[in-house]
Design a protein around this motif. Structure first.
Motif, PDB file in Angstrom:
ATOM      1  N   LEU A  68       0.830  -1.200   0.000  1.00  0.00           N
ATOM      2  CA  LEU A  68       0.000   0.000   0.000  1.00  0.00           C
ATOM      3  C   LEU A  68       0.866   1.251   0.000  1.00  0.00           C
ATOM      4  O   LEU A  68       0.635   2.180  -0.771  1.00  0.00           O
ATOM      5  N   LYS A  69       1.894   1.266   0.839  1.00  0.00           N
ATOM      6  CA  LYS A  69       2.809   2.420   0.877  1.00  0.00           C
ATOM      7  C   LYS A  69       3.520   2.612  -0.459  1.00  0.00           C
ATOM      8  O   LYS A  69       3.596   3.728  -0.980  1.00  0.00           O
ATOM      9  N   GLU A  70       4.054   1.518  -1.016  1.00  0.00           N
ATOM     10  CA  GLU A  70       4.766   1.608  -2.295  1.00  0.00           C
ATOM     11  C   GLU A  70       3.832   2.029  -3.425  1.00  0.00           C
ATOM     12  O   GLU A  70       4.191   2.862  -4.251  1.00  0.00           O
ATOM     13  N   GLY A  71       2.646   1.445  -3.464  1.00  0.00           N
ATOM     14  CA  GLY A  71       1.700   1.755  -4.526  1.00  0.00           C
ATOM     15  C   GLY A  71       1.222   3.189  -4.496  1.00  0.00           C
ATOM     16  O   GLY A  71       1.226   3.879  -5.513  1.00  0.00           O
ATOM     17  N   VAL A  72       0.824   3.672  -3.329  1.00  0.00           N
ATOM     18  CA  VAL A  72       0.330   5.050  -3.221  1.00  0.00           C
ATOM     19  C   VAL A  72       1.461   6.042  -3.487  1.00  0.00           C
ATOM     20  O   VAL A  72       1.261   7.062  -4.142  1.00  0.00           O
ATOM     21  N   ALA A  73       2.663   5.724  -3.011  1.00  0.00           N
ATOM     22  CA  ALA A  73       3.803   6.614  -3.282  1.00  0.00           C
ATOM     23  C   ALA A  73       4.117   6.663  -4.769  1.00  0.00           C
ATOM     24  O   ALA A  73       4.328   7.739  -5.338  1.00  0.00           O
ATOM     25  N   GLY A  74       4.138   5.509  -5.423  1.00  0.00           N
ATOM     26  CA  GLY A  74       4.472   5.473  -6.842  1.00  0.00           C
ATOM     27  C   GLY A  74       3.393   6.047  -7.728  1.00  0.00           C
ATOM     28  O   GLY A  74       3.664   6.781  -8.673  1.00  0.00           O
ATOM     29  N   ILE A  75       2.143   5.738  -7.435  1.00  0.00           N
ATOM     30  CA  ILE A  75       1.039   6.158  -8.291  1.00  0.00           C
ATOM     31  C   ILE A  75       0.618   7.597  -8.014  1.00  0.00           C
ATOM     32  O   ILE A  75       0.353   8.363  -8.932  1.00  0.00           O
ATOM     33  N   CYS A  76       0.569   7.963  -6.737  1.00  0.00           N
ATOM     34  CA  CYS A  76       0.037   9.279  -6.355  1.00  0.00           C
ATOM     35  C   CYS A  76       1.083  10.248  -5.841  1.00  0.00           C
ATOM     36  O   CYS A  76       0.798  11.431  -5.675  1.00  0.00           O
ATOM     37  N   GLY A  77       2.276   9.759  -5.531  1.00  0.00           N
ATOM     38  CA  GLY A  77       3.304  10.629  -4.979  1.00  0.00           C
ATOM     39  C   GLY A  77       3.054  11.009  -3.532  1.00  0.00           C
ATOM     40  O   GLY A  77       3.555  12.025  -3.060  1.00  0.00           O
ATOM     41  N   ILE A  78       2.290  10.199  -2.813  1.00  0.00           N
ATOM     42  CA  ILE A  78       1.957  10.484  -1.412  1.00  0.00           C
ATOM     43  C   ILE A  78       2.672   9.473  -0.528  1.00  0.00           C
ATOM     44  O   ILE A  78       2.566   8.267  -0.749  1.00  0.00           O
ATOM     45  N   ARG A  79       3.382   9.966   0.468  1.00  0.00           N
ATOM     46  CA  ARG A  79       4.040   9.096   1.443  1.00  0.00           C
ATOM     47  C   ARG A  79       3.097   8.887   2.613  1.00  0.00           C
ATOM     48  O   ARG A  79       2.766   9.826   3.329  1.00  0.00           O
ATOM     49  N   LEU A  80       2.643   7.651   2.778  1.00  0.00           N
ATOM     50  CA  LEU A  80       1.751   7.331   3.887  1.00  0.00           C
ATOM     51  C   LEU A  80       2.563   7.198   5.170  1.00  0.00           C
ATOM     52  O   LEU A  80       3.695   6.731   5.152  1.00  0.00           O
ATOM     53  N   HIS A  81       1.967   7.591   6.283  1.00  0.00           N
ATOM     54  CA  HIS A  81       2.630   7.431   7.582  1.00  0.00           C
ATOM     55  C   HIS A  81       1.795   6.521   8.469  1.00  0.00           C
ATOM     56  O   HIS A  81       0.587   6.404   8.300  1.00  0.00           O
ATOM     57  N   ASN A  82       2.473   5.869   9.397  1.00  0.00           N
ATOM     58  CA  ASN A  82       1.788   4.967  10.318  1.00  0.00           C
ATOM     59  C   ASN A  82       1.294   5.730  11.534  1.00  0.00           C
ATOM     60  O   ASN A  82       1.920   6.682  11.987  1.00  0.00           O
ATOM     61  N   THR A  83       0.176   5.274  12.043  1.00  0.00           N
ATOM     62  CA  THR A  83      -0.357   5.781  13.297  1.00  0.00           C
ATOM     63  C   THR A  83      -0.837   4.575  14.102  1.00  0.00           C
ATOM     64  O   THR A  83      -1.100   3.513  13.529  1.00  0.00           O
ATOM     65  N   THR A  84      -0.928   4.721  15.404  1.00  0.00           N
ATOM     66  CA  THR A  84      -1.203   3.561  16.242  1.00  0.00           C
ATOM     67  C   THR A  84      -2.677   3.273  16.446  1.00  0.00           C
ATOM     68  O   THR A  84      -3.037   2.162  16.804  1.00  0.00           O
TER      69      THR A  84
END
Length: 117
Positions: free
Chosen positions: A76-92
């Protein structure tokens, strides 16, 4: 007659050259690159990406299914970063911030009030 024979020979030589040299220019992708090509979007489609959540909430870090959850998080992180240019962050935990929630059904049922599979 000689001109026609020479033309055919020339065409055959050109086709053979194209096949031989074209093969050197072409290269196949490996399975991962071909299957998970996260090609960037552009224009309106890329603008729509900005409506996606920027956070990921994952379930426990141990127990059954953790490898699948960790793999889903990575993809999910790789796909969204590659496709949309958005870096997802983790939260607890789930909060007011929109988030992708990854986990087993029991985890998601407790983490997201009102969730029904």
């Amino acid at each position: 007659m000689v001109l026609m024979a020479n033309s055919r020979r020339c065409v055959v030589v050109l086709i053979a050259a194209w096949l031989v040299f074209g093969a050197f220019c072409l290269h196949a992708e490996d399975g991962a690159a071909g299957w998970l090509r996260y090609a960037p979007l552009s224009g309106r489609a890329r603008a729509l990406c900005q409506t996606l959540p920027a956070a990921i909430v994952t379930g426990s870090t141990e127990g059954p299914g953790i490898e699948a959850i960790a793999s889903a998080e990575h993809e999910l992180k790789e796909g969204v970063a590659g496709i949309c240019g958005i870096r997802l962050h983790n939260t607890t935990k789930v909060s007011e911030e929109p988030a992708f929630v990854l986990g087993t059904v029991p985890y998601v049922e407790t983490a997201v009030p009102g969730f029904a599979p």
